[in-house]
Write a protein that holds these residues in place. Structure first.
Motif, short mmCIF file in Angstrom:
data_model
loop_
_atom_site.label_atom_id
_atom_site.label_comp_id
_atom_site.label_asym_id
_atom_site.label_seq_id
_atom_site.Cartn_x
_atom_site.Cartn_y
_atom_site.Cartn_z
N LEU A 225 -11.42 5.58 5.85
CA LEU A 225 -9.99 5.55 5.56
C LEU A 225 -9.51 4.14 5.24
N GLY A 226 -8.63 4.04 4.27
CA GLY A 226 -7.98 2.78 3.99
C GLY A 226 -6.77 2.61 4.89
N ALA A 227 -7.02 2.53 6.19
CA ALA A 227 -5.95 2.46 7.19
C ALA A 227 -6.50 1.80 8.44
N THR A 228 -5.59 1.31 9.27
CA THR A 228 -6.00 0.71 10.54
C THR A 228 -6.24 1.79 11.57
N GLU A 229 -6.91 1.42 12.66
CA GLU A 229 -7.17 2.38 13.74
C GLU A 229 -5.87 2.87 14.35
N ALA A 230 -4.87 1.97 14.46
CA ALA A 230 -3.57 2.37 15.03
C ALA A 230 -2.88 3.39 14.14
#
Length: 364
Positions: A225-230
């Protein structure tokens, strides 16, 4: 030689900034002086280390869509006034995606040539899209589209345009060329999807497919995913993650996941978001990975049904799950699709990409 000033709204690990990084590399190697304006502060992504001067302008995203729209509008007004300093300068404005309209308006106002690299069609709300198209019609000297589908869907009759297919970076291309595809890695049939953390990208459908095959010990699912873990934790709050699924966050190097993949899925939901090209699909093809992709939009220009993979609507998750089971049992078909995928990827070389992009500036 003139300076090219590039404009992009949000730096992340999605397709449009990755393509722009390749454009900047290409023009820099050609000897152009390059400069990049990026929205927001400190965001990491594919544009973080491009070989040019980087300048930032205000932009901030909010959970509230209305606040984000206000922030976006303000960012473009501020960008417009920031660019007035280029009056009487010998520069070119290169606008990546439809979104940085402030740069296009400033270019028109200052008499500077404006070029657009258009990646998307699914922009909401509709009035915003209509306005952005109006800006292109009034300000652009030439448009680059990433696929023939997009050029047909979003074409501008009064603006010169051409299709330049995306390509994968040369470094990745060299690794992919050496990669030997195998349906199984360490005894596992690995299903890969790489996308933004958006429902319209089919993230929930991917989880559904993984969950439906959780009792089959041969299957392994990787979701990059192009996203942070949060951000992912908030997105998946209350949603159980099956044991056979690994979620990877904000990944700058996806090569190891391609090297282990048996099949690549692209599950964008056409009624919400139409893929206009599918850079991850091309990357998968270059590694010889059979791909299951939507039957509409740009992916159709990359994958033919039962040749490099299969064209399947993401909502038909049971059929996709059944197809994966069939492939897991049939290595011969996997190898046949893989060979065709490798051949198809050769049509989208970085040399063709660079030639197409640089051709826009001929005579300037």
């Amino acid at each position: 030689m003139k300076k090219i000033i590039f404009f992009h709204l949000l730096n992340d690990y999605s397709g449009s900034p990755k393509v722009l990084s390749q454009v900047i590399d290409a023009v820099s190697k050609k000897g152009f002086d390059a400069e990049l304006f990026l929205g927001g502060k400190g965001s990491s992504g594919f544009l973080s280390s491009v070989p040019c001067v980087q300048r930032r302008y205000f932009y901030k995203r909010f959970d509230n869509k209305f606040l984000t729209l206000i922030s976006y509008t303000l960012s473009q007004v501020l960008l417009f006034f920031k660019l007035l300093k280029y009056r009487k300068s010998s520069v070119i404005f290169y606008v990546n995606t439809l979104l940085p309209f402030g740069a296009a308006l400033a270019g028109k106002f200052l008499g500077i040539k404006v070029f657009y690299h258009i990646h998307e069609t699914s922009i909401r709300p509709r009035p915003l899209k209509a306005f952005l198209r109006w800006v292109v019609e009034k300000c652009s000297s030439s448009n680059i589209f990433v696929s023939h589908f997009l050029a047909r869907t979003e074409g501008f009759s009064k603006v010169e345009s051409q299709v330049v297919y995306n390509a994968i970076p040369q470094a990745m291309s060299r690794i992919a060329a050496r990669h030997i595809y195998h349906p199984f890695t360490d005894g596992q049939f690995c299903v890969l999807m790489i996308c933004s953390l958006k429902t319209y990208k089919g993230v929930n459908e991917f989880l559904h497919i993984a969950r439906s095959l959780n009792l089959n010990p041969s299957f392994k699912f990787n979701l990059v995913l192009g996203a942070t873990e949060a951000e992912a934790s908030e997105f998946f709050l209350g949603t159980p993650i099956p044991d056979n699924l690994t979620v990877i966050f904000s990944c700058a190097d996806v090569v190891p996941y391609y090297q282990r993949a048996s099949v690549l899925l692209s599950l964008s939901k056409p009624d919400e978001w139409v893929e206009t090209f599918g850079l991850t699909i091309l990357e998968g093809l270059s590694f010889g990975i059979p791909c299951i992709v939507p039957p509409v939009g740009g992916p159709v220009e990359l994958v033919s049904d039962d040749c490099e993979g299969y064209l399947m609507t993401s909502s038909r998750v049971e059929e996709i799950s059944a197809r994966l089971v069939d492939l897991q049992k049939d290595s011969d078909t996997c190898y046949r699709l893989s060979a065709a995928a490798k051949i198809k990827s050769l049509s989208f070389s970085s040399e063709k990409f660079e030639s197409g992009v640089l051709g826009v500036f001929d005579g300037i």
